[in-house]
Design a protein around this motif. Structure first.
Motif, mmCIF file in Angstrom:
data_model
loop_
_atom_site.group_PDB
_atom_site.id
_atom_site.type_symbol
_atom_site.label_atom_id
_atom_site.label_comp_id
_atom_site.label_asym_id
_atom_site.label_seq_id
_atom_site.Cartn_x
_atom_site.Cartn_y
_atom_site.Cartn_z
ATOM 1 N N TRP A 82 -0.398 -11.567 -22.212
ATOM 2 C CA TRP A 82 -0.614 -11.460 -20.769
ATOM 3 C C TRP A 82 0.564 -10.705 -20.186
ATOM 4 O O TRP A 82 1.712 -11.017 -20.465
ATOM 5 C CB TRP A 82 -0.726 -12.840 -20.137
ATOM 6 C CG TRP A 82 -1.903 -13.603 -20.658
ATOM 7 C CD1 TRP A 82 -1.878 -14.619 -21.569
ATOM 8 C CD2 TRP A 82 -3.265 -13.412 -20.326
ATOM 9 N NE1 TRP A 82 -3.148 -15.071 -21.808
ATOM 10 C CE2 TRP A 82 -4.026 -14.340 -21.060
ATOM 11 C CE3 TRP A 82 -3.943 -12.541 -19.470
ATOM 12 C CZ2 TRP A 82 -5.402 -14.431 -20.971
ATOM 13 C CZ3 TRP A 82 -5.317 -12.630 -19.383
ATOM 14 C CH2 TRP A 82 -6.036 -13.562 -20.130
ATOM 15 N N GLU A 90 -1.837 1.907 -6.847
ATOM 16 C CA GLU A 90 -2.126 1.864 -8.279
ATOM 17 C C GLU A 90 -1.646 0.562 -8.896
ATOM 18 O O GLU A 90 -0.658 -0.014 -8.450
ATOM 19 C CB GLU A 90 -1.418 3.016 -9.014
ATOM 20 C CG GLU A 90 -1.864 4.379 -8.591
ATOM 21 C CD GLU A 90 -1.103 5.500 -9.285
ATOM 22 O OE1 GLU A 90 -1.521 6.647 -9.112
ATOM 23 O OE2 GLU A 90 -0.111 5.241 -9.987
ATOM 24 N N CYS A 91 -2.361 0.160 -9.929
ATOM 25 C CA CYS A 91 -1.965 -0.987 -10.746
ATOM 26 C C CYS A 91 -1.932 -0.490 -12.189
ATOM 27 O O CYS A 91 -2.938 -0.021 -12.710
ATOM 28 C CB CYS A 91 -2.985 -2.111 -10.594
ATOM 29 S SG CYS A 91 -2.683 -3.498 -11.706
ATOM 30 N N GLN A 148 -7.085 -2.758 -1.391
ATOM 31 C CA GLN A 148 -8.278 -2.993 -2.202
ATOM 32 C C GLN A 148 -7.981 -3.755 -3.489
ATOM 33 O O GLN A 148 -8.815 -4.543 -3.948
ATOM 34 C CB GLN A 148 -8.977 -1.673 -2.523
ATOM 35 C CG GLN A 148 -9.581 -0.999 -1.303
ATOM 36 C CD GLN A 148 -10.686 -1.839 -0.696
ATOM 37 O OE1 GLN A 148 -11.630 -2.225 -1.393
ATOM 38 N NE2 GLN A 148 -10.578 -2.139 0.579
ATOM 39 N N LEU A 149 -6.818 -3.530 -4.091
ATOM 40 C CA LEU A 149 -6.478 -4.271 -5.313
ATOM 41 C C LEU A 149 -6.365 -5.764 -5.030
ATOM 42 O O LEU A 149 -6.671 -6.598 -5.882
ATOM 43 C CB LEU A 149 -5.179 -3.744 -5.923
ATOM 44 C CG LEU A 149 -5.278 -2.357 -6.556
ATOM 45 C CD1 LEU A 149 -3.894 -1.808 -6.863
ATOM 46 C CD2 LEU A 149 -6.114 -2.413 -7.817
ATOM 47 N N LYS A 150 -5.971 -6.098 -3.831
ATOM 48 C CA LYS A 150 -5.899 -7.503 -3.411
ATOM 49 C C LYS A 150 -7.288 -8.031 -3.063
ATOM 50 O O LYS A 150 -7.701 -9.094 -3.537
ATOM 51 C CB LYS A 150 -4.973 -7.621 -2.206
ATOM 52 C CG LYS A 150 -4.876 -8.999 -1.612
ATOM 53 C CD LYS A 150 -3.931 -8.959 -0.419
ATOM 54 C CE LYS A 150 -4.003 -10.190 0.418
ATOM 55 N NZ LYS A 150 -3.158 -10.058 1.618
ATOM 56 N N GLU A 151 -8.014 -7.285 -2.250
ATOM 57 C CA GLU A 151 -9.319 -7.753 -1.767
ATOM 58 C C GLU A 151 -10.374 -7.820 -2.869
ATOM 59 O O GLU A 151 -11.126 -8.777 -2.945
ATOM 60 C CB GLU A 151 -9.800 -6.865 -0.628
ATOM 61 C CG GLU A 151 -8.996 -7.065 0.638
ATOM 62 C CD GLU A 151 -9.485 -6.206 1.786
ATOM 63 O OE1 GLU A 151 -10.525 -5.525 1.654
ATOM 64 O OE2 GLU A 151 -8.811 -6.216 2.825
ATOM 65 N N LYS A 152 -10.427 -6.805 -3.712
ATOM 66 C CA LYS A 152 -11.474 -6.751 -4.739
ATOM 67 C C LYS A 152 -11.119 -7.505 -6.017
ATOM 68 O O LYS A 152 -11.988 -8.062 -6.667
ATOM 69 C CB LYS A 152 -11.792 -5.303 -5.098
ATOM 70 C CG LYS A 152 -12.578 -4.585 -4.045
ATOM 71 C CD LYS A 152 -13.010 -3.228 -4.529
ATOM 72 C CE LYS A 152 -13.847 -2.535 -3.470
ATOM 73 N NZ LYS A 152 -14.331 -1.233 -3.929
ATOM 74 N N TYR A 153 -9.815 -7.498 -6.384
ATOM 75 C CA TYR A 153 -9.434 -8.029 -7.690
ATOM 76 C C TYR A 153 -8.454 -9.200 -7.633
ATOM 77 O O TYR A 153 -8.086 -9.749 -8.664
ATOM 78 C CB TYR A 153 -8.859 -6.901 -8.564
ATOM 79 C CG TYR A 153 -9.825 -5.761 -8.707
ATOM 80 C CD1 TYR A 153 -10.954 -5.877 -9.512
ATOM 81 C CD2 TYR A 153 -9.637 -4.570 -8.011
ATOM 82 C CE1 TYR A 153 -11.853 -4.836 -9.637
ATOM 83 C CE2 TYR A 153 -10.533 -3.514 -8.133
ATOM 84 C CZ TYR A 153 -11.644 -3.661 -8.944
ATOM 85 O OH TYR A 153 -12.542 -2.635 -9.052
ATOM 86 N N GLY A 154 -7.999 -9.559 -6.444
ATOM 87 C CA GLY A 154 -7.145 -10.723 -6.291
ATOM 88 C C GLY A 154 -5.696 -10.549 -6.705
ATOM 89 O O GLY A 154 -4.983 -11.536 -6.875
ATOM 90 N N TYR A 155 -5.241 -9.311 -6.864
ATOM 91 C CA TYR A 155 -3.845 -9.086 -7.226
ATOM 92 C C TYR A 155 -2.924 -9.423 -6.060
ATOM 93 O O TYR A 155 -3.253 -9.189 -4.902
ATOM 94 C CB TYR A 155 -3.603 -7.620 -7.604
ATOM 95 C CG TYR A 155 -4.065 -7.253 -8.981
ATOM 96 C CD1 TYR A 155 -3.396 -7.718 -10.102
ATOM 97 C CD2 TYR A 155 -5.146 -6.405 -9.170
ATOM 98 C CE1 TYR A 155 -3.804 -7.363 -11.380
ATOM 99 C CE2 TYR A 155 -5.556 -6.038 -10.438
ATOM 100 C CZ TYR A 155 -4.880 -6.522 -11.532
ATOM 101 O OH TYR A 155 -5.281 -6.166 -12.784
#
Length: 73
Positions: free
Chosen positions: A6, A36-37, A20-27
């Motif tokens: 991990w 970018e991630c 969007q990385l927070k809203e869509k994927y919970g980052y």
């Protein structure tokens, strides 16, 4: 065999970034300019650190260099 590595993602903030990385994927992103991630990544500009286990705190590139057997063919 049997290891799951991990990693802590590396986030890059960009002028075109957003949340969007927070809203869509919970980052847990650093800001609303995150664009970018990098995960998994062993790139020198975004080398992930291992989150837990025997390799905790080491970079993905170091584990890859020293334990290639964990990565298969």
């Amino acid at each position: 065999m049997g290891h799951i590595l991990w990693v802590e993602p590396v986030f890059k903030e960009m002028i075109w970034g957003g949340n969007q990385l927070k809203e869509k994927y919970g980052y847990a992103i650093p800001s609303d300019q995150t664009g970018e991630c990098w995960a998994p990544s062993a790139h020198p500009n975004g080398d992930n650190k291992i989150k837990e286990g025997e390799f905790k705190g080491q970079t993905l590139s170091k584990v890859f260099d020293e334990h290639r057997e964990l990565f298969g063919n």
